[in-house]
Write an enzyme that holds these catalytic residues in place. Structure first.
Site, PDB file in Angstrom:
ATOM      1  N   SER A 261       0.831  -1.196   0.000  1.00 42.25           N
ATOM      2  CA  SER A 261       0.000   0.000   0.000  1.00 42.25           C
ATOM      3  C   SER A 261       0.865   1.245   0.000  1.00 42.25           C
ATOM      4  CB  SER A 261      -0.901   0.009   1.233  1.00 42.25           C
ATOM      5  OG  SER A 261      -0.135   0.385   2.357  1.00 42.25           O
ATOM      6  N   LYS A 262       0.210   2.361  -0.231  1.00 39.58           N
ATOM      7  CA  LYS A 262       0.878   3.647  -0.243  1.00 39.58           C
ATOM      8  C   LYS A 262       1.580   3.888   1.096  1.00 39.58           C
ATOM      9  CE  LYS A 262      -0.838   8.426  -0.397  1.00 39.58           C
ATOM     10  NZ  LYS A 262      -0.051   8.796   0.713  1.00 39.58           N
ATOM     11  N   ARG A 263       0.915   3.470   2.160  1.00 38.18           N
ATOM     12  CA  ARG A 263       1.480   3.695   3.487  1.00 38.18           C
ATOM     13  C   ARG A 263       2.781   2.915   3.713  1.00 38.18           C
ATOM     14  NH1 ARG A 263      -3.383   2.807   6.253  1.00 38.18           N
ATOM     15  NH2 ARG A 263      -4.487   4.419   5.124  1.00 38.18           N
ATOM     16  N   GLU A 284      -1.173  16.729  -0.280  1.00 33.26           N
ATOM     17  CA  GLU A 284      -0.145  15.765   0.139  1.00 33.26           C
ATOM     18  C   GLU A 284       0.718  15.372  -1.063  1.00 33.26           C
ATOM     19  OE1 GLU A 284       0.008  11.265   2.011  1.00 33.26           O
ATOM     20  OE2 GLU A 284      -1.915  12.152   1.463  1.00 33.26           O
TER      21      GLU A 284
END
Ligand code: GLU
Length: 506
Positions: A261-263, A284
């Site tokens: 994921s992006k995280r 962001e």
């Protein structure tokens, strides 16, 4: 004729997993002399993000993933953006209703929610399907006449697919083999809304059919939708030309548990997007491979091997080699873990393949930014000499700076460790040697290391590293004598004199 498509939804920046999907489609198309199409699936207007479509095009262009037809190129099967195809979908929804494969449904969100609650109270999960559809408000339960009356009165509706009860639906997947699911497990998916917009499922099938797509290569997350898609081909009577499916394994977190994921990228310090992305709503910024200095083909080569291998140990492959070697049989069924070290390894390998001239161009930009002038020959020479120590262009200046500028400070730790009080005497001797012996490698080596350091029983490491501190500012860099020969006699002497003066107090 093979025709494949990459069909992203413009809901944000393209995830690196999406890039891999595009790449595999591209390799497959090129290998088979087929066509590669870019279709934008923007039927869900609530998730539309401005700039995302442009981002997708720019990212794939940067990576060298080329299209033959598409939203940005046009072509004989256009338009290639689903919102621009809007008027053509209604007739297909109506065809399905006419043929008994779909029905109008009028259930309000509150009614659906109430049903869900009612089922939950009985510890069951509500699904709009053959068991429940007659309890709901639709053209099957109300009758077609009443349905038509409501539509004419302007009541909002959706069109739902009508799965036949209890039939096995088999998807022939090129990677997974046959995947069979019973229709009782599937819900009557919404295909069309009263605003005239189809949902993903309807638009996707109509477009793949009308664009004469032969192979659907996409992420594994679409496998659960594939039985519906197979049924839609059947319902339309398009079974004979139904594309073949290949569902690609997921890209996993480095630890292997779950989808990348992006995280994860933020957490572990690597980009999950090809290009930097500035979110138009939140402001962001998410980092991109391009902005971090990755070479596009390093990213392509790394991604090609995440979920596929050529059947040999070969890892470095040009685009032409990838096109030649790619085969669906060697795509793995298991998810592929993202590995940052491997990404950096590819980047280093490809950086080494750059010509000295190309690296010199990058280095020249650093010099220009600092107002430093140097001859082209010198810049090329330094680039060639230092390239192997570099993975990212951002390391260029730090790695090469001392070839262009004398140190302005000396690393304290290195000084404390090497620069003993007697050092100014030895450094004075270095100057004397440089001033007297021929300025070439063997002569300097002999005079300094054999006739002075060894003959006087001095510590080679200490003296040579002190010389390095004087010339570089710290104990890094290539072979010391090569370094002296490169920066030149006068400059070396100037730097040593300066160090003697500055470091005398030690
Ligand atoms: N629009 C879908 C997506 O964003 C495409 C899925 C497919 O290729 O069928 O992934």
């Amino acid at each position: 004729m093979v025709r494949v498509r990459f069909a992203p939804s413009p809901t944000g920046p393209l995830h690196i997993g999406g890039v891999r999907t595009a790449l595999y489609n591209y390799l497959f198309a090129r290998q088979n002399g087929g066509k590669m199409i870019l279709r934008i699936e923007d039927t869900d207007q609530t998730r539309f993000v401005p700039g995302a479509e442009q981002y997708i095009i720019e990212a794939l262009d940067w990576l060298g993933i080329e299209f033959d037809e598409g939203v940005h190129l046009g072509g004989p099967f256009g338009p290639y953006r689903q919102s621009d195809r809007k008027p053509m979908y209604r007739q297909y929804a109506e065809q399905l209703i006419r043929d008994g494969w779909a029905y109008y449904a009028f259930d309000k969100p509150e009614a659906l929610e109430a049903k869900r609650k009612e089922f939950e109270a009985q510890k069951k999960t509500f699904q709009y399907d053959c068991n429940t559809r007659m309890q709901m408000e639709n053209s099957l339960s109300l009758g077609m006449e009443e349905a038509q009356r409501r539509i004419d009165a302007g009541e909002p509706y959706v069109v739902r697919f009508q799965f036949p009860d209890n039939i096995d639906i088999t998807v022939h997947d090129m990677i997974r083999g046959d995947v069979t699911m019973n229709s009782r497990l599937l819900d009557d998916k919404v295909l069309f809304k009263s605003d005239g917009m189809p949902t993903y499922h309807l638009a996707n099938i109509v477009d793949d059919h009308t664009m004469e797509i032969t192979h659907v290569i996409r992420g594994e997350e679409w496998l659960p939708s594939a039985p519906l898609h197979v049924m839609l081909y059947k319902a339309f009577g398009w079974e004979d030309t139904m594309p073949r499916f290949a569902h690609l394994p997921l890209l996993l977190k480095p630890e292997g548990n779950g989808k990348l994921s992006k995280r994860d990228g933020d957490r572990l310090g690597f980009p999950v997007f090809p290009l930097e992305w500035h979110d138009p709503k939140s402001g962001e910024v998410s980092s991109g491979y391009r902005e971090q200095g990755y070479l596009p083909h390093a990213v392509v080569n790394m991604l090609a091997l995440m979920g596929w291998n050529p059947g040999t140990e070969q890892e470095i492959m040009t685009m032409d080699e990838l096109i030649k070697l790619f085969n669906v049989e060697h795509i793995s069924k298991n998810g592929a873990k993202f590995n940052l070290d491997k990404a950096k390894w590819f980047q280093h390998e490809y950086f080494q393949m750059l010509s000295d001239e190309a690296v010199a161009d990058m280095l020249q930009k650093e010099l220009d930014a600092r107002g430093i002038t140097a001859s082209r020959d010198y810049v090329v020479k330094v680039a060639g000499m230092m390239k192997e120590r570099i993975t990212f262009p951002s390391e260029l200046w730090d790695t090469c700076c001392y070839f262009f500028a004398a140190p302005t400070e000396y690393n304290e730790k290195d000084v404390a460790k090497r620069w003993t009080p007697d050092m100014h005497i030895h450094m004075a001797k270095v100057i004397e040697i440089l001033n007297t012996v021929p300025f070439e490698h063997d002569a300097i080596h002999k005079a300094l290391l054999d006739d002075y350091i060894a003959a006087n029983g001095l510590n080679t490491g200490k003296v040579m590293n002190s010389l390095r501190i004087a010339v570089v500012g710290r104990t890094v860099g290539p072979d010391m004598i090569t370094l002296i020969l490169t920066i030149g006699k006068e400059e070396t002497i100037r730097r040593v004199e300066r160090a003697i003066e500055k470091l005398k107090i030690n």
